[in-house]
Design an enzyme around this catalytic site. Structure first.
Site, PDB file in Angstrom:
ATOM      1  N   GLY A 232      35.117  28.179  40.949  1.00  0.00           N
ATOM      2  CA  GLY A 232      34.986  26.810  40.464  1.00  0.00           C
ATOM      3  C   GLY A 232      33.768  26.529  39.621  1.00  0.00           C
ATOM      4  O   GLY A 232      33.318  25.383  39.546  1.00  0.00           O
ATOM      5  N   LYS A 233      33.221  27.539  38.948  1.00  0.00           N
ATOM      6  CA  LYS A 233      32.029  27.317  38.123  1.00  0.00           C
ATOM      7  C   LYS A 233      32.344  26.422  36.936  1.00  0.00           C
ATOM      8  O   LYS A 233      31.640  25.446  36.671  1.00  0.00           O
ATOM      9  CB  LYS A 233      31.468  28.665  37.646  1.00  0.00           C
ATOM     10  CG  LYS A 233      31.064  29.598  38.768  1.00  0.00           C
ATOM     11  CD  LYS A 233      30.460  30.876  38.247  1.00  0.00           C
ATOM     12  CE  LYS A 233      31.467  31.731  37.518  1.00  0.00           C
ATOM     13  NZ  LYS A 233      32.560  32.205  38.384  1.00  0.00           N
TER      14      LYS A 233
ATOM     15  N   GLU B 270      52.588  51.337  60.618  1.00  0.00           N
ATOM     16  CA  GLU B 270      52.134  49.975  60.863  1.00  0.00           C
ATOM     17  C   GLU B 270      51.953  49.708  62.345  1.00  0.00           C
ATOM     18  O   GLU B 270      51.059  48.951  62.753  1.00  0.00           O
ATOM     19  CB  GLU B 270      53.124  48.973  60.258  1.00  0.00           C
ATOM     20  CG  GLU B 270      53.295  49.067  58.754  1.00  0.00           C
ATOM     21  CD  GLU B 270      52.003  48.813  58.015  1.00  0.00           C
ATOM     22  OE1 GLU B 270      51.117  48.115  58.538  1.00  0.00           O
ATOM     23  OE2 GLU B 270      51.856  49.339  56.894  1.00  0.00           O
TER      24      GLU B 270
ATOM     25  N   PRO C 217      34.696  35.324  40.421  1.00  0.00           N
ATOM     26  CA  PRO C 217      35.722  34.615  39.636  1.00  0.00           C
ATOM     27  C   PRO C 217      36.574  33.710  40.523  1.00  0.00           C
ATOM     28  O   PRO C 217      36.901  34.050  41.653  1.00  0.00           O
ATOM     29  CB  PRO C 217      36.562  35.761  39.043  1.00  0.00           C
ATOM     30  CG  PRO C 217      35.691  36.958  39.101  1.00  0.00           C
ATOM     31  CD  PRO C 217      34.816  36.785  40.291  1.00  0.00           C
TER      32      PRO C 217
END
Length: 689
Positions: free
Chosen positions: A249-250, A468, A246
């Site tokens: 750019g289809k 982190e 998804p």
């Protein structure tokens, strides 16, 4: 300049509509009834009638009739009294034209309960009047038999017919629908783009899809110059399937085809064929190809074709007739059945090619499958250049740097980053969008919205900081780990208390060593909590999930375990989804090897962090102080990263060798049987609260 003579347009006669005729007839009937029964007289009470008219001898006659179970009495005043007496000036002297033969009037009306009660009242009121001269009520029968019959039988039927016609016309697209009748429900809903209604998007608006553009440009060229290909004996392809994740750019590429092609272009979605009525989907497919044959040469574009193109027979447990399969069968026949569709090319788009029916994918129906993947570095730079054009930018904005900082981003995500940067700059009342706005937009897209007002206890904040810092240390001193760009302990998104951003190298194949280093870096947060506080928290849930998936992939999919062997149990076809493709003994072996691998990764990461515990504490304390650290801050605390391999960002933006000597660190090796899978293109850590 020569003027083009305008064509004389002959106005089309308006369509005759039976529904409006019915409405006019009903309104005319009720209007006639209103005029026939219309009353122009003034409404009064019996006491007013008695004192002002009856006792003064002004009444000529009284006419009574039944109305709604009451007696309606009309009062007619003598003509000479109307002319002479001033109290009747407000009464119109004109007679009711529809009541022919009557004297002028009635001038007044009043109601009573019954004729018997009215007669008694009149006798009492005229007790002193000669019986021969007394005014009595003249009863009349004004009931209309046609009105009662119409209201009782015809009116409900007419109302039902009118409502039914109205609903049918609305369901079939209104009065302007093709054919204008109930049978329009089987007509195609495709939107037609031709020379008069052309799309404004061209191939220049599509960036980062050079190979895919070349394929679809050939399809446009097939339709414009078919002899160029048929002279050599070739056949024009019948269909092309655009396949990709998804946001790549289809649909945009299909719009560009519509904008570039000088042929009719039919556009619709796969869900447009789906209807609650049986046989409608197949009927719409037939109607679509019928229109396409009339407009040939032309292009048909079906977006999200998996809505009707799923593999047949998968839902046979439910039983009954599957309307979607009937629609697919008709589509297969129309694309390459007994008949021929010369000059009709079908484009379709989907991101779920694995669920499509194999008959739909064979050559002769979709001859080409055009893969549209997420763009690489150069493709992302081109997409950024397209989306940066309409924005007001400062001189610091560089599309090349932005493309290197957004690995794994699809075209839709890049468009979202540009839009978010513009919104952030506008929120700060800036006149131009600078690079910092784009950095904040990238953080917003990857990590979520920054939660500045989220209340976190000092103890939780300290745990997140060391968590982190553990990721940062592990990534800094592992050769194949992705280098850290930024680490933050500012809460983002729904539950993410910490956030780290890495820049992975653009590659498609990963070795065992790279996967093991990636697992150790992901395990760094859990290990840092353990060696610092002597206890662990739920913050490593996301990390452990990724490590477990990667360990199973290395063992059972990638064949990276010497005990399980060079075997892959991945079922790409999806045919064995309800049963394991291996025995229970093999499942126990896989589970045992996965636990061994993760334990070895944990011990390796623990020894690495213990060897660099001083740097771990410094980074955690700096995080608690500044909340956000960048790569330059880590270099200041830990020194230069001791490996010569460069980041994609460094190679793409700077293009020069960094010249940093490679050093060998005393890190204990991991057994051969330990290994793991896929490296995330967008690496981020999200410890949960």
């Amino acid at each position: 300049m020569n003027k083009i003579p305008s064509k004389k347009v002959t106005p089309m006669p308006p369509k005759f509509n039976m529904m409006w005729l019915w409405i006019a007839m009903i309104l005319g009937f009720f209007g006639l009834q209103y005029f026939l029964n219309g009353e122009t007289a003034k409404q009064i009470t019996y006491s007013e009638f008695e004192s002002k008219m009856l006792n003064t001898g002004d009444v000529e006659k009284l006419v009574g009739y039944k109305k709604n179970d009451l007696v309606q009495v009309e009062v007619y005043i003598k003509p000479n009294k109307l002319k002479e007496d001033s109290k009747y000036k407000d009464v119109a002297p004109t007679p009711n034209a529809l009541k022919l033969g009557n004297s002028p009037g009635p001038q007044y009306t009043f109601t009573d309960g019954s004729f018997e009660a009215l007669e008694k009242k009149l006798e009492v009121s005229q007790a002193n009047v000669d019986p021969a001269r007394r005014i009595r009520v003249i009863p009349e029968d004004r009931s209309n038999p046609w009105t009662g019959w119409f209201v009782t039988f015809m009116l409900p039927l007419l109302i039902i017919v009118v409502i039914w016609l109205f609903l049918m016309r609305r369901m079939n697209g209104g009065a302007g629908g093709a054919g204008g009748a109930i049978f329009n429900i089987g007509k195609s809903k495709a939107q037609l783009f031709d020379k008069e209604s052309q799309v404004n998007i061209t191939f220049n608006d599509v960036a980062g899809l050079e190979e895919a553009k070349q394929e679809v440009m050939e399809i446009v060229d097939f339709l414009k110059n078919p002899k160029k290909y048929t002279n050599l004996g070739g056949k024009i392809p019948k269909g092309a399937l655009l396949v990709g994740p998804p946001g790549t750019g289809k649909t945009l590429l299909a719009k560009a085809v519509a904008g570039e092609a000088q042929v009719p272009f039919f556009s619709l979605s796969g869900s447009d064929f789906v209807e609650m009525f049986v046989g409608v989907g197949a009927s719409r497919v037939r109607d679509l190809f019928k229109q396409a044959k009339e407009k040939a040469p032309c292009i048909i574009f079906i977006d999200e074709i998996d809505a009707i193109g799923r593999a047949r027979g998968k839902n046979s447990i439910m039983g009954g007739n599957d309307e979607r399969e009937n629609t697919l069968n008709q589509l297969l026949v129309e694309m390459d059945g007994f008949g021929t569709n010369l000059g009709v090319i079908i484009l379709a788009a989907t991101n779920r090619i694995d669920v499509l029916d194999t008959a739909l994918l064979r050559p002769g129906r979709f001859d080409r499958q055009i893969s549209i993947d997420k763009p690489d570095l150069i493709g992302r730079e081109q997409i950024f250049n397209v989306h940066l054009k309409p924005l007001k930018l400062s001189a610091s904005v560089d599309a090349k740097k932005l493309s290197a900082q957004t690995p794994g981003f699809a075209g839709a995500e890049i468009a979202n980053v540009c839009n978010e940067a513009a919104l952030i700059a506008a929120r700060k009342d800036k006149k131009e969008i600078d690079m910092q706005d784009f950095q904040d937009a990238i953080d917003r897209v990857i990590g979520g919205l920054e939660k500045k007002n989220k209340i976190i206890s000092p103890e939780e904040k300290k745990i997140v900081a060391y968590h982190e810092a553990g990721h940062a240390i592990a990534g800094w001193f592992l050769e194949h780990a992705d280098p850290l760009v930024k680490v933050s302990i500012v809460p983002r998104g729904v539950a993410a208390l910490g956030y780290a951003q890495y820049l992975p190298k653009e590659q498609f194949l990963y070795t065992t060593e790279q996967l093991l280093d990636s697992m150790c870096m992901t395990m760094g947060g859990r290990v840092a909590e353990d060696i610092t506080f002597g206890r662990i928290s739920t913050g490593a849930q996301n990390d452990l999930e990724r490590i477990t998936k990667l360990a199973y992939a290395m063992t059972a999919v990638y064949g990276m375990n010497h005990k399980v062997g060079n075997i892959s149990f991945r079922d790409s076809s999806g045919e064995s989804q309800f049963q394991k493709p291996y025995s229970d003994q093999t499942a126990e072996l896989i589970d045992e090897e996965v636990r061994t691998l993760i334990s070895a990764v944990y011990e390796r990461t623990r020894e690495l962090l213990l060897a660099n515990q001083e740097g771990l504490i410094k980074i955690a304390e700096k995080l608690l102080e500044k909340e956000i650290l960048f790569q330059s801050d880590l270099e200041e605390i830990l020194g230069k990263r001791p490996f010569v391999n460069r980041t994609t960002y460094d190679e793409f933006v700077n293009g020069k060798s960094s010249g940093v000597p490679q050093t060998q660190l005393p890190i204990p090796p991991i057994p051969e049987e330990s290994a793991e899978g896929i490296a995330d293109q967008k690496n981020q850590d999200s410890p949960n609260s």
